[in-house]
Scaffold this motif. Sequence first.
Motif, PDB file in Angstrom:
ATOM      1  N   GLY A 141      41.145  31.977  62.114  1.00  0.00           N
ATOM      2  CA  GLY A 141      40.107  30.942  61.744  1.00  0.00           C
ATOM      3  C   GLY A 141      38.840  31.522  60.964  1.00  0.00           C
ATOM      4  O   GLY A 141      37.930  30.832  61.016  1.00  0.00           O
ATOM      5  N   ASN A 142      38.842  32.521  60.451  1.00  0.00           N
ATOM      6  CA  ASN A 142      37.897  33.092  59.791  1.00  0.00           C
ATOM      7  C   ASN A 142      37.465  32.651  58.339  1.00  0.00           C
ATOM      8  O   ASN A 142      38.644  32.155  57.891  1.00  0.00           O
ATOM      9  CB  ASN A 142      37.895  34.856  59.429  1.00  0.00           C
ATOM     10  N   PRO A 143      36.255  32.628  58.006  1.00  0.00           N
ATOM     11  CA  PRO A 143      36.019  31.994  56.448  1.00  0.00           C
ATOM     12  C   PRO A 143      36.742  32.935  55.431  1.00  0.00           C
ATOM     13  O   PRO A 143      36.703  33.980  55.554  1.00  0.00           O
ATOM     14  CB  PRO A 143      34.551  31.751  56.420  1.00  0.00           C
ATOM     15  N   VAL A 144      37.517  32.154  54.567  1.00  0.00           N
ATOM     16  CA  VAL A 144      37.880  32.945  53.380  1.00  0.00           C
ATOM     17  C   VAL A 144      36.647  33.375  52.349  1.00  0.00           C
ATOM     18  O   VAL A 144      35.947  32.567  52.134  1.00  0.00           O
ATOM     19  CB  VAL A 144      38.959  31.868  52.794  1.00  0.00           C
ATOM     20  N   PRO A 145      36.964  34.738  51.892  1.00  0.00           N
ATOM     21  CA  PRO A 145      35.845  35.201  50.945  1.00  0.00           C
ATOM     22  C   PRO A 145      35.698  34.112  49.783  1.00  0.00           C
ATOM     23  O   PRO A 145      36.910  33.476  49.248  1.00  0.00           O
ATOM     24  CB  PRO A 145      36.394  36.427  50.601  1.00  0.00           C
ATOM     25  N   ALA A 146      34.469  33.726  49.410  1.00  0.00           N
ATOM     26  CA  ALA A 146      34.252  32.745  48.543  1.00  0.00           C
ATOM     27  C   ALA A 146      35.026  33.261  47.156  1.00  0.00           C
ATOM     28  O   ALA A 146      35.307  34.490  46.828  1.00  0.00           O
ATOM     29  CB  ALA A 146      32.911  32.781  47.906  1.00  0.00           C
ATOM     30  N   ALA A 147      35.654  32.363  46.472  1.00  0.00           N
ATOM     31  CA  ALA A 147      36.363  32.488  45.060  1.00  0.00           C
ATOM     32  C   ALA A 147      35.506  32.665  44.025  1.00  0.00           C
ATOM     33  O   ALA A 147      34.344  32.443  43.662  1.00  0.00           O
ATOM     34  CB  ALA A 147      37.298  31.148  44.763  1.00  0.00           C
ATOM     35  N   THR A 148      35.721  33.952  43.349  1.00  0.00           N
ATOM     36  CA  THR A 148      35.310  34.380  42.187  1.00  0.00           C
ATOM     37  C   THR A 148      35.592  33.296  40.953  1.00  0.00           C
ATOM     38  O   THR A 148      36.748  33.066  40.754  1.00  0.00           O
ATOM     39  CB  THR A 148      35.781  35.756  41.943  1.00  0.00           C
ATOM     40  N   THR A 149      34.703  32.882  40.193  1.00  0.00           N
ATOM     41  CA  THR A 149      34.903  31.865  39.126  1.00  0.00           C
ATOM     42  C   THR A 149      35.151  32.879  37.950  1.00  0.00           C
ATOM     43  O   THR A 149      34.568  33.560  37.458  1.00  0.00           O
ATOM     44  CB  THR A 149      33.559  31.112  38.930  1.00  0.00           C
ATOM     45  N   ILE A 150      36.365  32.208  37.094  1.00  0.00           N
ATOM     46  CA  ILE A 150      36.949  32.785  36.114  1.00  0.00           C
ATOM     47  C   ILE A 150      36.531  31.709  34.990  1.00  0.00           C
ATOM     48  O   ILE A 150      36.863  30.358  35.120  1.00  0.00           O
ATOM     49  CB  ILE A 150      38.390  32.987  36.135  1.00  0.00           C
ATOM     50  N   ASP A 151      35.704  31.930  34.045  1.00  0.00           N
ATOM     51  CA  ASP A 151      35.154  30.876  32.840  1.00  0.00           C
ATOM     52  C   ASP A 151      35.035  31.497  31.610  1.00  0.00           C
ATOM     53  O   ASP A 151      35.140  32.646  31.518  1.00  0.00           O
ATOM     54  CB  ASP A 151      33.845  29.966  33.753  1.00  0.00           C
ATOM     55  N   ARG A 152      34.582  30.744  30.748  1.00  0.00           N
ATOM     56  CA  ARG A 152      34.431  31.200  29.665  1.00  0.00           C
ATOM     57  C   ARG A 152      33.118  32.253  29.386  1.00  0.00           C
ATOM     58  O   ARG A 152      33.037  33.274  28.433  1.00  0.00           O
ATOM     59  CB  ARG A 152      34.060  30.186  28.513  1.00  0.00           C
ATOM     60  N   ARG A 153      32.427  32.189  30.168  1.00  0.00           N
ATOM     61  CA  ARG A 153      31.341  33.251  30.262  1.00  0.00           C
ATOM     62  C   ARG A 153      31.703  34.656  30.798  1.00  0.00           C
ATOM     63  O   ARG A 153      31.115  35.612  30.506  1.00  0.00           O
ATOM     64  CB  ARG A 153      30.069  32.715  31.149  1.00  0.00           C
ATOM     65  N   SER A 154      32.773  34.431  31.858  1.00  0.00           N
ATOM     66  CA  SER A 154      32.896  35.680  32.613  1.00  0.00           C
ATOM     67  C   SER A 154      33.828  36.767  31.841  1.00  0.00           C
ATOM     68  O   SER A 154      34.363  37.615  32.292  1.00  0.00           O
ATOM     69  CB  SER A 154      33.366  35.405  33.965  1.00  0.00           C
ATOM     70  N   VAL A 155      34.643  36.013  30.983  1.00  0.00           N
ATOM     71  CA  VAL A 155      36.102  36.605  30.217  1.00  0.00           C
ATOM     72  C   VAL A 155      35.528  36.939  28.805  1.00  0.00           C
ATOM     73  O   VAL A 155      35.188  36.204  28.072  1.00  0.00           O
ATOM     74  CB  VAL A 155      37.117  35.537  30.285  1.00  0.00           C
ATOM     75  N   PRO A 156      35.603  38.296  28.707  1.00  0.00           N
ATOM     76  CA  PRO A 156      34.970  38.722  27.208  1.00  0.00           C
ATOM     77  C   PRO A 156      35.953  38.189  26.120  1.00  0.00           C
ATOM     78  O   PRO A 156      37.109  37.753  26.310  1.00  0.00           O
ATOM     79  CB  PRO A 156      35.241  40.120  27.520  1.00  0.00           C
ATOM     80  N   ALA A 157      35.341  38.338  24.892  1.00  0.00           N
ATOM     81  CA  ALA A 157      36.046  37.899  23.876  1.00  0.00           C
ATOM     82  C   ALA A 157      36.996  38.727  23.649  1.00  0.00           C
ATOM     83  O   ALA A 157      38.038  38.470  22.779  1.00  0.00           O
ATOM     84  CB  ALA A 157      35.267  37.442  22.896  1.00  0.00           C
ATOM     85  N   ARG A 158      36.996  40.106  23.691  1.00  0.00           N
ATOM     86  CA  ARG A 158      37.947  41.367  23.363  1.00  0.00           C
ATOM     87  C   ARG A 158      39.038  41.361  23.983  1.00  0.00           C
ATOM     88  O   ARG A 158      38.733  41.141  25.328  1.00  0.00           O
ATOM     89  CB  ARG A 158      37.226  42.346  23.109  1.00  0.00           C
ATOM     90  N   TYR A 159      39.969  41.343  23.729  1.00  0.00           N
ATOM     91  CA  TYR A 159      41.231  41.041  24.647  1.00  0.00           C
ATOM     92  C   TYR A 159      41.827  42.215  25.719  1.00  0.00           C
ATOM     93  O   TYR A 159      41.764  42.541  26.660  1.00  0.00           O
ATOM     94  CB  TYR A 159      42.512  40.690  23.831  1.00  0.00           C
ATOM     95  N   ALA A 160      41.885  43.545  24.845  1.00  0.00           N
ATOM     96  CA  ALA A 160      42.360  44.794  25.592  1.00  0.00           C
ATOM     97  C   ALA A 160      41.678  45.931  24.712  1.00  0.00           C
ATOM     98  O   ALA A 160      41.761  45.854  23.406  1.00  0.00           O
ATOM     99  CB  ALA A 160      43.748  44.895  25.735  1.00  0.00           C
ATOM    100  N   PRO A 161      41.526  47.104  25.542  1.00  0.00           N
ATOM    101  CA  PRO A 161      41.306  48.325  25.105  1.00  0.00           C
ATOM    102  C   PRO A 161      42.604  48.932  24.037  1.00  0.00           C
ATOM    103  O   PRO A 161      43.539  48.431  24.583  1.00  0.00           O
ATOM    104  CB  PRO A 161      40.932  49.181  26.098  1.00  0.00           C
ATOM    105  N   ALA A 162      42.427  49.800  23.307  1.00  0.00           N
ATOM    106  CA  ALA A 162      43.402  50.404  22.633  1.00  0.00           C
ATOM    107  C   ALA A 162      44.055  51.536  23.607  1.00  0.00           C
ATOM    108  O   ALA A 162      43.031  52.044  24.143  1.00  0.00           O
ATOM    109  CB  ALA A 162      43.179  51.068  21.232  1.00  0.00           C
ATOM    110  N   GLY A 163      45.360  51.644  23.757  1.00  0.00           N
ATOM    111  CA  GLY A 163      45.850  52.419  24.819  1.00  0.00           C
ATOM    112  C   GLY A 163      45.581  53.894  24.454  1.00  0.00           C
ATOM    113  O   GLY A 163      45.364  54.591  23.202  1.00  0.00           O
TER     114      GLY A 163
END
Length: 607
Positions: A141-163
């Motif tokens: 019955g413990n409170p669940v940790p608050a959900a982290t919001t994924i939105d346009r501000r938090s997701v960078p415009a660059r997709y992935a680093p070069a391997g």
Amino acid sequence: MPSKSSARLAALTVAAVCSAASTLVLTSPAQADSVRIHDIQGTSRISPYAGQQVTEVTGIVTGVRGYGSSRGFWIQDPNPDADPATSEGVFVFTSSAPRVAVGDSVSVSATVTEFVPGGTSSGNQSLTELTRPTVTVLSSGNPVPAATTIDRRSVPARYAPAGDPAANGSVNALPLRPSTYALDRYESLEGMNVQVTDARVVGATDPYTALWVTVKPHENRNRSGGTVYGSYGSQNTGRLQIQSLGAVADFPKANVGDWLTGTTAGPLDYNQFGGYTLVANRIGALEQGGPERETTREQRRGELAVATYNVENLDPSDDSFADHAAAIVGNLSAPDIVSLEEIQDNNGATNDGTVAADQTLKKLTDAIVAAGGPAYEWRSIDPVNNADGGEPGGNIRQVFLFNPERVSFTDRAGGDATTATEVTKVRGKATLTVSPGRIDPANAAWASSRKPLVGEFVFRGETVFVITNHFNSKGGDQGLTSQYQPPTRGSETQRHQQATAVNAFVQKLLGTQKNADVVTLGDFNDFEFSETVELLEGDGELWSAMKSLPRSERYSYVYQGNSQALDQILISPSIRRGDFTYDSVHINAEFNDQISDHDPQVLRFRP
């Protein structure tokens, strides 16, 4: 592309790689843990504890998955560290149905494992898991940790680093930079409770209760509400797959352009069908806002209408004939010539040597007449049994339908599965030695793949050559969320060979008759900006008419939330210089009740 059904069904048979768990439900307090979840997750994609035993790892249960081959639950540390690169959540693989509930505080002793969904040969990233666990429930019955919001501000415009070149292009060992790269941001949240709010649907609900949304509503948007994949450098960082931890019946039946309003929340997982996936225990309300199915205009008296349509493994046992007929007659306005891809033989996937498809085609053409359309005739060539790829026993092939009231077909005998048609000159004009005929069927480019079919048509006294194609599929390519960046597209090697072979044949036609009208169309399994299409176009012998559309409308297929062009019609210079119109008719790819996963294309021009 690989069929959605075959890919998903294969996943249902994937064996679990971890042994069954021993789950204990106790109430006595555990000792203070020495290793916390963020220590296990670390600052790269591979846990620094991989392969090691950890004891008394504590967290709050945020989600429970009691079905499928990956049963288990997610836990999250309610007391995070200050490092944005380290996830505070992790999946506990139990094999059998877990005996915990959301809100339980638990202590877990287990082995840290890096599990690769789809197997290491897939190139996928690994998922950090706790396996062979012993679980102690400390309290409920413990409170669940608050959900982290994924939105346009938090997701960078660059997709992935070069391997890392020293690791064959893998990003696994690179330090996570979640403020710089989208994939690093998602990885830094792996296993954590996350949420999206008021998210637009960019991939319709599929038969396996999954859909795709975007958290960046303006990213490469088209008028339907989808997200267009317009180049290899434009992977669309806002896409996120949504699945459900709830009942299948409660999952929304959404189309592209609809919205999940309010909050959709749950653990962030990673799977082989698209990578990072929000597995929702709370789903927003469905707000319909997507487009209606399109209808193209009817061709005018002097216009020849030529279409291509992948009917997705059509055989006589299917119940979609009336729907396909309605689409051809209504939405496509009964084109004069229709190139069909994925017509199966008379008994479909029954693998007994049958190759004829006359029953399949009669059932379709009869349905078209019943829908108020013309009495189409057809031309095709039966393949050698099981030599053309596709579903074993199905013997898919391309087929020409044509309306004899508007256009005639020039038959020249001798065409079969292994005989190549050639180009000759008769009275100054290019002609085919056999029609219908196959182009260079012995070429290794067509091994286990569909051979192109060419036919000679006459419209209002003018000859038009039509080449229908179904190139090698993208099956086996590394996904956009692969550990290898950029991902390898191994399947395109064969498509490049196929494009070169088709272009060489078109060169023969144009070398014999410079102003010949040539239409090359079908399911090319590659994009309008790809090297495959560049090779088809050659030095101007052909041009993809898809490029005549605005960039936001260049798509015929939706895959993992990306609207992309696989089906195209390429035209010779004589047609390009004239008056033509092109339409990608969106009737399938954006809808959850699709009868094919491809949208048809229609070209209208005056020969």
